[in-house]
Design an enzyme around this catalytic site. Structure first.
Site, mmCIF file in Angstrom:
data_model
loop_
_atom_site.group_PDB
_atom_site.id
_atom_site.type_symbol
_atom_site.label_atom_id
_atom_site.label_comp_id
_atom_site.label_asym_id
_atom_site.label_seq_id
_atom_site.Cartn_x
_atom_site.Cartn_y
_atom_site.Cartn_z
ATOM 1 N N ARG A 83 32.722 33.118 4.936
ATOM 2 C CA ARG A 83 33.484 31.899 5.201
ATOM 3 C C ARG A 83 32.733 30.966 6.146
ATOM 4 N NH1 ARG A 83 37.023 32.886 8.296
ATOM 5 N NH2 ARG A 83 36.854 35.123 8.607
ATOM 6 N N LYS A 226 41.676 32.397 1.375
ATOM 7 C CA LYS A 226 42.166 32.077 2.712
ATOM 8 C C LYS A 226 42.828 30.707 2.767
ATOM 9 C CE LYS A 226 41.275 35.943 4.630
ATOM 10 N NZ LYS A 226 42.422 36.871 4.841
ATOM 11 N N HIS A 246 48.745 38.288 8.932
ATOM 12 C CA HIS A 246 47.467 38.789 8.418
ATOM 13 C C HIS A 246 47.496 40.308 8.573
ATOM 14 C CE1 HIS A 246 42.831 39.071 8.734
ATOM 15 N NE2 HIS A 246 43.204 38.994 7.472
ATOM 16 N N SER A 265 39.099 41.096 9.457
ATOM 17 C CA SER A 265 38.188 41.682 8.488
ATOM 18 C C SER A 265 37.230 42.649 9.178
ATOM 19 C CB SER A 265 37.392 40.568 7.806
ATOM 20 O OG SER A 265 36.494 41.093 6.883
ATOM 21 N N LYS A 269 41.787 47.445 7.707
ATOM 22 C CA LYS A 269 43.090 47.217 7.082
ATOM 23 C C LYS A 269 43.133 47.714 5.640
ATOM 24 C CE LYS A 269 44.007 42.906 7.189
ATOM 25 N NZ LYS A 269 42.587 42.533 7.305
ATOM 26 N N THR A 270 42.131 47.304 4.874
ATOM 27 C CA THR A 270 42.119 47.666 3.452
ATOM 28 C C THR A 270 41.949 49.166 3.273
ATOM 29 O OG1 THR A 270 41.227 45.507 2.845
ATOM 30 C CG2 THR A 270 40.932 47.292 1.260
ATOM 31 N N ASP A 284 46.141 42.789 2.725
ATOM 32 C CA ASP A 284 45.620 41.756 3.628
ATOM 33 C C ASP A 284 46.626 40.715 4.105
ATOM 34 O OD1 ASP A 284 43.267 40.736 4.988
ATOM 35 O OD2 ASP A 284 43.295 39.061 3.593
ATOM 36 N N ARG A 349 31.543 42.449 -1.424
ATOM 37 C CA ARG A 349 32.980 42.529 -1.659
ATOM 38 C C ARG A 349 33.296 42.880 -3.111
ATOM 39 N NH1 ARG A 349 36.899 41.367 2.607
ATOM 40 N NH2 ARG A 349 35.745 40.290 4.256
#
Length: 559
Positions: A83, A226, A246, A265, A269-270, A284, A349
């Site tokens: 990003r 996003k 988030h 990130s 989390k994932t 997410d 990713r």
């Protein structure tokens, strides 16, 4: 007679001709919309909600994509592999200006500049032979969902959003009507640096009055994902009175207990929410509503660096036909992805539909309030304990502070972990003032008596470069202890300076790992790092201390 073979032999472009007729057929209001928006309908071919196979074919034919050995599409985002938060803008206009948290996260753009960039994007899309449209939903709860339209020039981007948004049924698509939010993605074309307010050739901007987003100068697909989240981060509290977060979320198969995982990130989390003993609500982005919890997205966007079937089997096995591997290096002979190769970026990713996770909870919504909140942090200083039990005031403090470390590849130019304080664990995507989200969180936690835990997935036994990252197996065991109730009933000791309550023992976890003071071989070095990090917390929290209760102010580290 061989009717299923002969047409392909007799007509070289049989499939393509059929696709153009079947996919591009826009009638009535849809056709009128694109004409009014400035699209030259005589020059371009619009492919709306195209079949996955067609998107594969176009990406391979026109974009240099390849099919991996497992059937996933491998494609590349070009120069930008993360990003670009410094190039994010929000239009300063009457309908939203009093709600937005203006500053370095939400940089002002005037309406005229937005119109210039919007026209530049549409002009570029008009030069393409193929323009892809994907119409889908954000939000699984039909009471709070919005209709999203994505218009882009790359098949890769269309397939990405097909995976990340909620895919409509044929009937829903036929009755889609006017979208609530539109993304114009002309990321292959640069922004004009001499346009007022531009700081580079990249521009990612949202206009809440028009409910539109324009992307120029970056082909990184995560900007679209996003962008949708930023819109939901605005609409849910302002329009619907619900709390957007988030976070990932899952639900226990046996007890039906819901857990929210907060974290930026790279914090886990994932990975941690993909648990074979629990059903995945999402990885997410969620909304904690008055009736329960629902996922905003229709898919997952998982990091694949060092991915293995042993450590993360659910994610590993989701990488098949229909998934996109982004910026992943592969063996040109076998087409096998090499998840350990970071020569393009560490931010490799995979985007896949959530139903590719075998234990996904479909539809991704539960009418039950959370039982546990897990705040994930990746501490590059090796100071914070692997797990701490937080009081309500500490939960508010750490939610507002949002401490973690930016990990390599998540953003452009991040090459090693950088300590950062990302308020509400979502500063890059936050739209309203942080206190608004924190107040809503505190109210919901108090009302539903939710337990809160701070889990450090970062370094232990030393800071980054000298210590080791907390083993994934240990973190998984800690999360299991949260869900089983073992940690609720454990014995605790106080971690000085930070005032955190840490368990004295968890079955299967070495004692020295639970207390960082025991894990460091050099006690003096440990004390220095503790004081350094505590000072950083105090400095960062100074931004919010005038807006919070005195108990919350004193819930942080004390020097």
């Amino acid at each position: 007679m061989t009717p299923y073979v002969t047409p392909h032999i007799l007509h070289k472009h049989y499939a393509q001709s059929f696709d153009n007729e079947a996919v591009s057929k826009l009638i009535g209001r849809d056709l009128e919309y694109f004409s009014q928006a400035g699209f030259d309908m005589e020059k371009i071919t619009l492919k709306r909600n195209a079949p996955i196979a067609l998107l594969y074919e176009d990406a391979i034919r026109n974009e240099g994509a390849i099919i991996s050995s497992t059937g996933a599409l491998i494609n590349f985002s070009g120069k930008k592999t993360g990003r670009s938060p410094k190039d994010k803008r929000i239009v300063y206009e009457d309908t939203s200006k009093d709600d937005i948290w203006w500053g370095s996260v939400n940089i002002k753009m005037d309406e005229h500049t937005f119109e210039i960039n919007r026209e530049r994007a549409i002009d570029y899309l008009n030069t393409r032979d193929n323009v892809y449209v994907f119409d889908g939903f954000a939000g699984w709860d039909t009471k709070y969902r919005i209709k999203v339209r994505v218009i882009c020039a790359r098949a890769y981007h269309a397939l990405f959003m097909n995976n990340m948004l909620i895919r409509p049924t044929e009937e829903e698509l036929a009755n889609f009507g006017e979208p609530d939010f539109i993304i114009y993605n002309a990321g292959q074309f640069p922004a004009n640096r001499f346009t007022k307010g531009m700081s580079s050739t990249t521009s990612v901007e949202i206009n809440f009055k028009r409910m539109e987003m324009v992307i120029l100068g970056t082909e990184y697909a995560g900007e679209m994902k996003k962008g949708v989240f930023s819109v939901m981060h605005y609409l849910q509290p302002v329009k619907f009175g619900q709390l957007s977060l988030h976070s990932s979320a899952n639900v226990g198969i046996d007890k039906g207990d819901v857990t929210l995982f907060f974290g930026l990130s790279g914090t886990g989390k994932t990975t941690l929410s993909a648990d074979p003993r629990r059903l995945l609500i999402g990885d997410d982005e969620h909304v904690w509503s008055d009736t329960g919890v629902f996922n905003i997205e229709g898919g997952c966007y998982a990091k694949t660096i060092n991915l293995s079937a042993t450590k993360e089997p659910e994610i590993y096995n989701a990488i098949r036909f229909g998934s996109i591997l982004e910026n992943v290096v592969y063996n040109p002979g076998s087409r096998a992805p090499d998840y350990d190769d970071v020569s393009i970026t560490e931010n490799t990713r995979c985007a896949y539909p959530i139903e590719f996770i075998p234990n996904a909870h479909i539809p991704c919504t539960v009418n039950r309030q959370p039982s546990n909140i897990i705040m994930l942090t990746c501490d590059a200083f090796g100071v914070l304990p692997p797990v701490s039990r937080l009081s309500p005031e500490q939960a508010s403090y750490h939610f507002l502070a949002g401490y973690t470390s930016k990990t390599p590849g998540t953003e452009d130019g991040v090459l090693e972990p950088i300590p950062t304080f990302s308020t509400c664990y979502s500063a890059p995507f936050i739209v309203l003032p942080p206190g608004r989200y924190a107040e809503m969180l505190a109210e919901r936690m108090d009302k539903h008596k939710v337990d809160c835990w701070l889990i450090n997935t970062g370094w232990t036994g030393g800071r980054y470069g000298t210590g080791k990252r907390c083993p994934l197996a240990v973190t998984r065991r800690i999360v299991d202890a949260v869900h089983s109730g073992e940690l609720r009933n454990a014995q605790y000791e106080t971690f000085e300076t930070f005032g955190l309550q840490i368990p004295t023992g968890i079955e299967g976890v070495p004692r020295e790992l639970l207390n960082p003071a025991l894990a460091w071989p050099d006690r003096a070095a440990f004390e220095r790092e503790v004081r350094k990090l505590a000072g950083m917390f105090q400095k960062a929290f100074a931004l919010y201390e005038n807006d919070v209760d005195e108990k919350v102010r004193h819930a942080g580290p004390q020097l």
